[in-house]
Scaffold this motif. Structure first.
Motif, PDB file in Angstrom:
ATOM      1  N   ALA A  62       0.831  -1.206   0.000  1.00 17.75           N
ATOM      2  CA  ALA A  62       0.000   0.000   0.000  1.00 17.75           C
ATOM      3  C   ALA A  62       0.864   1.254   0.000  1.00 17.75           C
ATOM      4  O   ALA A  62       0.652   2.169  -0.806  1.00 17.75           O
ATOM      5  N   VAL A  63       1.843   1.296   0.876  1.00 13.37           N
ATOM      6  CA  VAL A  63       2.712   2.474   0.969  1.00 13.37           C
ATOM      7  C   VAL A  63       3.483   2.684  -0.335  1.00 13.37           C
ATOM      8  O   VAL A  63       3.544   3.803  -0.864  1.00 13.37           O
ATOM      9  N   LEU A  64       4.049   1.614  -0.862  1.00 12.52           N
ATOM     10  CA  LEU A  64       4.838   1.732  -2.094  1.00 12.52           C
ATOM     11  C   LEU A  64       3.969   2.139  -3.287  1.00 12.52           C
ATOM     12  O   LEU A  64       4.365   2.995  -4.087  1.00 12.52           O
ATOM     13  N   LEU A  65       2.799   1.541  -3.413  1.00  9.54           N
ATOM     14  CA  LEU A  65       1.937   1.858  -4.561  1.00  9.54           C
ATOM     15  C   LEU A  65       1.344   3.262  -4.465  1.00  9.54           C
ATOM     16  O   LEU A  65       1.245   3.970  -5.473  1.00  9.54           O
ATOM     17  N   ILE A  66       0.964   3.681  -3.272  1.00  8.74           N
ATOM     18  CA  ILE A  66       0.459   5.049  -3.118  1.00  8.74           C
ATOM     19  C   ILE A  66       1.585   6.048  -3.368  1.00  8.74           C
ATOM     20  O   ILE A  66       1.394   7.069  -4.034  1.00  8.74           O
ATOM     21  N   GLY A  67       2.784   5.746  -2.867  1.00 10.43           N
ATOM     22  CA  GLY A  67       3.934   6.608  -3.142  1.00 10.43           C
ATOM     23  C   GLY A  67       4.272   6.670  -4.624  1.00 10.43           C
ATOM     24  O   GLY A  67       4.533   7.749  -5.171  1.00 10.43           O
ATOM     25  N   LEU A  68       4.231   5.528  -5.284  1.00 15.09           N
ATOM     26  CA  LEU A  68       4.487   5.490  -6.723  1.00 15.09           C
ATOM     27  C   LEU A  68       3.416   6.261  -7.477  1.00 15.09           C
ATOM     28  O   LEU A  68       3.714   6.995  -8.432  1.00 15.09           O
ATOM     29  N   GLY A  69       2.168   6.130  -7.045  1.00 19.01           N
ATOM     30  CA  GLY A  69       1.089   6.886  -7.666  1.00 19.01           C
ATOM     31  C   GLY A  69       1.315   8.388  -7.537  1.00 19.01           C
ATOM     32  O   GLY A  69       1.122   9.138  -8.491  1.00 19.01           O
ATOM     33  N   TRP A  70       1.741   8.824  -6.351  1.00 20.79           N
ATOM     34  CA  TRP A  70       2.017  10.246  -6.123  1.00 20.79           C
ATOM     35  C   TRP A  70       3.149  10.728  -7.040  1.00 20.79           C
ATOM     36  O   TRP A  70       3.053  11.795  -7.645  1.00 20.79           O
ATOM     37  N   LEU A  71       4.216   9.926  -7.167  1.00 20.07           N
ATOM     38  CA  LEU A  71       5.324  10.295  -8.062  1.00 20.07           C
ATOM     39  C   LEU A  71       4.861  10.379  -9.516  1.00 20.07           C
ATOM     40  O   LEU A  71       5.284  11.263 -10.263  1.00 20.07           O
ATOM     41  N   MET A  72       4.003   9.466  -9.914  1.00 21.62           N
ATOM     42  CA  MET A  72       3.502   9.491 -11.292  1.00 21.62           C
ATOM     43  C   MET A  72       2.613  10.698 -11.539  1.00 21.62           C
ATOM     44  O   MET A  72       2.644  11.283 -12.629  1.00 21.62           O
ATOM     45  N   LEU A  73       1.820  11.084 -10.540  1.00 24.38           N
ATOM     46  CA  LEU A  73       0.996  12.287 -10.696  1.00 24.38           C
ATOM     47  C   LEU A  73       1.874  13.528 -10.834  1.00 24.38           C
ATOM     48  O   LEU A  73       1.579  14.416 -11.641  1.00 24.38           O
ATOM     49  N   MET A  79      -1.846   6.202 -14.874  1.00 26.13           N
ATOM     50  CA  MET A  79      -0.994   5.250 -14.161  1.00 26.13           C
ATOM     51  C   MET A  79      -0.921   5.609 -12.683  1.00 26.13           C
ATOM     52  O   MET A  79      -0.988   4.730 -11.813  1.00 26.13           O
ATOM     53  N   GLY A  80      -0.792   6.895 -12.394  1.00 28.32           N
ATOM     54  CA  GLY A  80      -0.710   7.344 -11.010  1.00 28.32           C
ATOM     55  C   GLY A  80      -1.981   7.051 -10.233  1.00 28.32           C
ATOM     56  O   GLY A  80      -1.931   6.551  -9.100  1.00 28.32           O
ATOM     57  N   VAL A  81      -3.114   7.348 -10.832  1.00 26.46           N
ATOM     58  CA  VAL A  81      -4.402   7.101 -10.167  1.00 26.46           C
ATOM     59  C   VAL A  81      -4.603   5.605  -9.927  1.00 26.46           C
ATOM     60  O   VAL A  81      -5.024   5.185  -8.835  1.00 26.46           O
ATOM     61  N   LEU A  82      -4.293   4.792 -10.922  1.00 24.30           N
ATOM     62  CA  LEU A  82      -4.491   3.349 -10.782  1.00 24.30           C
ATOM     63  C   LEU A  82      -3.513   2.725  -9.797  1.00 24.30           C
ATOM     64  O   LEU A  82      -3.866   1.781  -9.080  1.00 24.30           O
ATOM     65  N   CYS A  83      -2.289   3.237  -9.718  1.00 21.75           N
ATOM     66  CA  CYS A  83      -1.341   2.764  -8.693  1.00 21.75           C
ATOM     67  C   CYS A  83      -1.852   3.106  -7.301  1.00 21.75           C
ATOM     68  O   CYS A  83      -1.821   2.270  -6.393  1.00 21.75           O
ATOM     69  N   ALA A  84      -2.314   4.342  -7.130  1.00 18.35           N
ATOM     70  CA  ALA A  84      -2.835   4.759  -5.828  1.00 18.35           C
ATOM     71  C   ALA A  84      -4.081   3.941  -5.467  1.00 18.35           C
ATOM     72  O   ALA A  84      -4.235   3.532  -4.302  1.00 18.35           O
ATOM     73  N   LEU A  85      -4.937   3.674  -6.435  1.00 18.75           N
ATOM     74  CA  LEU A  85      -6.121   2.854  -6.195  1.00 18.75           C
ATOM     75  C   LEU A  85      -5.715   1.443  -5.761  1.00 18.75           C
ATOM     76  O   LEU A  85      -6.305   0.866  -4.846  1.00 18.75           O
TER      77      LEU A  85
END
Length: 161
Positions: A93-104, A131-137
């Motif tokens: 969760a932490v990694l994917l939300i962080g990755l989503g934030w970086l992609m945004l 990609m960012g939204v879907l990673c965060a989701l």
């Protein structure tokens, strides 16, 4: 909420995959019979693959269909497996939300600079935002899965239906 996730992400991935199939069919037919391929078909295929992969990511996580190493699970006590499951889902969760934030953030930079594909000049920012939204989701899916007990699978069995 689960039905909406499955419908939206499944439809997104399915339509993109169908688009790749149709594009490839007509590209091959054009090369075979007209000796001419569709200009930019590789770029379109690459962008649609992004949609397929990132659109399916929340579904894969929600269904527990990702690759996992579970050879030691039968030998671990239940409390340790629960702890392991919580730790893995929190980390994901932490990694994917962080990755989503970086992609945004990257999508915002691409919007500012007007980054496009090389041949067809398709803007890249909407795809990076997606990609960012879907990673965060997907990260949120893992947060919800923290409360679920670990899944027991028989030898060679896939995800439970």
């Amino acid at each position: 909420m689960k039905k909406l996730l499955e419908l939206a992400c499944g439809l997104l991935s399915g339509l993109a995959l169908f688009g790749i199939m149709v594009l490839t069919f007509f590209d091959v037919m054009g090369r075979k019979f007209a000796n001419h391929s569709i200009p930019g078909s590789l770029e379109i295929t690459e962008l649609l693959m992004v949609v397929v992969i990132f659109g399916a990511l929340p579904l894969v996580s929600n269904r527990g269909e990702h690759v996992e190493f579970d050879s030691l699970d039968p030998y671990l006590p239940g409390w340790l497996r629960k702890l392991q499951s919580v730790a893995v889902h929190l980390l994901c969760a932490v990694l994917l939300i962080g990755l989503g934030w970086l992609m945004l953030r990257t999508g915002a930079q691409f919007t500012e600079t007007g980054e496009t594909t090389a041949q067809l000049k398709i803007p890249k920012a909407p795809f990076i935002y997606g990609m960012g939204v879907l990673c965060a989701l997907t990260g949120l899916v893992h947060l919800f899965m923290v409360a679920k007990p670990p899944v027991d699978r028989a030898e060679g069995e896939g995800a439970a239906l």
